[in-house]
Design an enzyme around this catalytic site. Structure first.
Site, mmCIF file in Angstrom:
data_model
loop_
_atom_site.group_PDB
_atom_site.id
_atom_site.type_symbol
_atom_site.label_atom_id
_atom_site.label_comp_id
_atom_site.label_asym_id
_atom_site.label_seq_id
_atom_site.Cartn_x
_atom_site.Cartn_y
_atom_site.Cartn_z
ATOM 1 N N LYS A 6 0.834 -1.213 0.000
ATOM 2 C CA LYS A 6 0.000 0.000 0.000
ATOM 3 C C LYS A 6 0.863 1.255 0.000
ATOM 4 O O LYS A 6 0.560 2.226 -0.706
ATOM 5 C CB LYS A 6 -0.945 0.003 1.203
ATOM 6 C CG LYS A 6 -2.051 -1.022 1.038
ATOM 7 C CD LYS A 6 -3.085 -0.959 2.135
ATOM 8 C CE LYS A 6 -4.175 -2.001 1.870
ATOM 9 N NZ LYS A 6 -4.864 -2.409 3.068
ATOM 10 N N LYS B 225 -10.995 -5.579 -2.572
ATOM 11 C CA LYS B 225 -11.722 -4.328 -2.772
ATOM 12 C C LYS B 225 -10.771 -3.225 -3.271
ATOM 13 O O LYS B 225 -11.162 -2.382 -4.072
ATOM 14 C CB LYS B 225 -12.331 -3.909 -1.436
ATOM 15 C CG LYS B 225 -13.425 -2.887 -1.535
ATOM 16 C CD LYS B 225 -14.729 -3.525 -1.972
ATOM 17 C CE LYS B 225 -15.886 -2.550 -1.906
ATOM 18 N NZ LYS B 225 -17.155 -3.219 -2.143
ATOM 19 N N LYS C 233 -5.567 -12.237 -6.020
ATOM 20 C CA LYS C 233 -6.578 -12.291 -4.957
ATOM 21 C C LYS C 233 -7.726 -11.298 -5.170
ATOM 22 O O LYS C 233 -7.484 -10.171 -5.613
ATOM 23 C CB LYS C 233 -5.868 -11.965 -3.639
ATOM 24 C CG LYS C 233 -6.716 -12.153 -2.409
ATOM 25 C CD LYS C 233 -6.043 -11.581 -1.167
ATOM 26 C CE LYS C 233 -6.138 -10.076 -1.103
ATOM 27 N NZ LYS C 233 -5.879 -9.474 0.195
HETATM 28 P P1 TYM Z 1 -10.661 -7.168 5.501
HETATM 29 O O1 TYM Z 1 -11.754 -6.263 5.918
HETATM 30 O O2 TYM Z 1 -9.799 -6.783 4.362
HETATM 31 O O3 TYM Z 1 -11.234 -8.592 5.155
HETATM 32 C C1 TYM Z 1 -12.102 -9.273 6.041
HETATM 33 C C2 TYM Z 1 -11.778 -10.751 6.037
HETATM 34 O O4 TYM Z 1 -11.915 -11.279 4.702
HETATM 35 C C3 TYM Z 1 -10.743 -12.019 4.371
HETATM 36 N N1 TYM Z 1 -10.522 -11.921 2.917
HETATM 37 C C4 TYM Z 1 -10.366 -12.995 2.096
HETATM 38 N N2 TYM Z 1 -10.381 -14.311 2.333
HETATM 39 C C5 TYM Z 1 -10.203 -15.139 1.269
HETATM 40 N N3 TYM Z 1 -10.023 -14.686 -0.013
HETATM 41 C C6 TYM Z 1 -10.007 -13.366 -0.291
HETATM 42 N N4 TYM Z 1 -9.846 -12.939 -1.540
HETATM 43 C C7 TYM Z 1 -10.170 -12.447 0.791
HETATM 44 N N5 TYM Z 1 -10.210 -11.081 0.888
HETATM 45 C C8 TYM Z 1 -10.425 -10.793 2.192
HETATM 46 C C9 TYM Z 1 -9.625 -11.342 5.164
HETATM 47 O O5 TYM Z 1 -8.514 -12.199 5.335
HETATM 48 C C10 TYM Z 1 -10.317 -11.020 6.467
HETATM 49 O O6 TYM Z 1 -10.297 -12.127 7.339
HETATM 50 N N6 TYM Z 1 -6.976 -6.436 8.821
HETATM 51 C C11 TYM Z 1 -8.278 -7.058 8.629
HETATM 52 C C12 TYM Z 1 -9.341 -6.509 9.562
HETATM 53 C C13 TYM Z 1 -9.020 -6.607 11.016
HETATM 54 C C14 TYM Z 1 -8.952 -7.796 11.785
HETATM 55 C C15 TYM Z 1 -8.681 -7.375 13.109
HETATM 56 C C16 TYM Z 1 -9.094 -9.146 11.462
HETATM 57 C C17 TYM Z 1 -8.792 -5.561 11.865
HETATM 58 N N7 TYM Z 1 -8.604 -6.016 13.118
HETATM 59 C C18 TYM Z 1 -8.535 -8.311 14.149
HETATM 60 C C19 TYM Z 1 -8.941 -10.078 12.502
HETATM 61 C C20 TYM Z 1 -8.675 -9.637 13.804
HETATM 62 C C21 TYM Z 1 -8.740 -6.764 7.211
HETATM 63 O O7 TYM Z 1 -8.301 -5.825 6.580
HETATM 64 O O8 TYM Z 1 -9.745 -7.529 6.773
#
Ligand code: TYM
Length: 332
Positions: free
Chosen positions: A115, A198, A195
């Site tokens: 990023k 968004k 992957k």
């Molecule tokens: P975020 O909001 O980007 O995504 C939410 C969850 O979706 C999963 N994910 C995927 N899994 C499989 N294939 C994909 N293409 C794919 N895209 C997204 C992500 O792995 C995630 O589990 N940093 C985290 C948010 C967060 C968090 C936390 C998660 C903040 N604090 C504490 C766990 C614990 C994130 O950006 O997820």
């Protein structure tokens, strides 16, 4: 009993990567662990992405992400479900972790590097992102974190932060582990460019609340096995993202039909995509119907989040007090 925590960013309409990779696991673990499973719309993380942050849209997107999770089956009466900014202890604990985390460790995070290299001016919040994430998890002394594979490095860092805190101030936090959805570690984007994400824009994602005609327009032009040039060429469904999606959406007989049909050139790619679309409709129609009901009753969603924040604070406040005291702050 394990304590489960996970967070999801308020991106409005979550995509099928979020859905199969994480949200369905929240529901499953919620059924198993009840109020020991804690889920959070991480709205404080959202502004670290300067391109996507719009203060006029943030509240609406947070609401919509709450709707989406409830529509998928997360029951706020059974689990704890809330928005991160309603529990101020998240940022307080993040600060205690910030002062003891080496900048070098944060600069090594691959998501940060990806990023940051696209930005002229990098906000400090982007670097601190995984520290806030560690605070999210450890504030509840959670040991089990359902996520997609892309979060593995962040969970490793969380373990490191817990270890460092415990070593410096005495045993306080567990070292949490990630749990993944089998067969949905890393759902590919519909544009065929790695992957589903968004941040790559609408061309990469299939939203779970997206109108079906829009989903079909994206599937219709989605790349398939590049070796299959003509309808009469046999293809390899294992090298085709439509093949991957069938494994998520279709029943076993359909998967067998399309796998055999593709390998023998018995069916064409358009037929295969149409069969996939049937599975997409079957899976997502009930989710979209429930989401429409919830959107028509916004107070139900707001009340659920308010109750969830109260329940979350019942756990978070004493843990924060313990952390503050162990770190040597004056107690009155
Ligand atoms: P975020 O909001 O980007 O995504 C939410 C969850 O979706 C999963 N994910 C995927 N899994 C499989 N294939 C994909 N293409 C794919 N895209 C997204 C992500 O792995 C995630 O589990 N940093 C985290 C948010 C967060 C968090 C936390 C998660 C903040 N604090 C504490 C766990 C614990 C994130 O950006 O997820």
């Amino acid at each position: 009993m394990p304590r489960v925590f996970s967070g999801i960013q308020p991106t409005g309409d979550p995509h099928i990567g979020n859905y199969f990779g994480a949200m369905k696991n929240y529901v499953r673990l919620g059924e198993e662990y009840g109020k020991n499973s804690i889920y959070c719309v991480v709205d404080l993380h959202a502004p670290t992405n300067p391109g996507a942050y719009d203060p006029n849209l943030l509240a609406g997107r947070t609401f919509e992400m709450a709707v989406a999770n409830m529509a998928v089956g997360l029951d706020p009466a059974k689990v704890i479900f809330f928005a991160q900014s309603h529990v101020p202890e998240h940022t307080e604990l993040a600060w205690l972790f910030t002062v003891m985390t080496p900048v070098g460790e944060l600069e090594r995070m691959t998501q940060y590097k990806d990023k940051a290299q696209k930005l002229e001016s990098v906000p400090a919040g982007l670097l601190m992102y995984p520290v806030l994430m560690a605070a999210d998890i450890l504030l509840y002394k959670a040991d089990t974190v359902p996520v997609g594979e892309d979060q593995t490095q962040h969970i490793e860092l969380t373990r490191e932060i817990a270890r460092r805190f415990n070593h410096t101030f005495g045993e306080t936090f567990p070292e949490p582990r990630a749990v993944y959805a089998r067969d949905a570690l890393r759902i590919p984007g519909v544009d065929g460019q790695g992957k589903m994400s968004k941040s790559k824009g609408e061309t990469s994602t299939l939203g779970i609340l997206e109108p079906f005609d829009s989903i079909w327009q994206k599937l219709r032009v989605a790349p398939t096995d590049p070796a299959r040039v003509r309808r009469s060429d046999p293809g390899d469904p294992d090298k085709c993202l439509i093949g991957d999606y069938h494994k998520l959406f279709s029943d076993l007989p359909t998967i067998e039909t399309v796998y055999v049909g593709c390998r023998t050139a018995g069916i064409g790619c358009v037929d295969c995509k149409k069969m996939l679309m049937e599975g997409v409709r079957r899976e997502l129609t009930p989710v979209q119907e429930r989401a429409a009901e919830l959107k028509a009753d916004p107070d139900r969603v707001r009340d659920a989040l308010a109750t969830g924040a109260r329940e979350a604070r019942e756990i978070a406040v004493p843990v924060m007090e313990e952390a503050r005291e162990k770190a040597g702050f004056l107690k009155l």
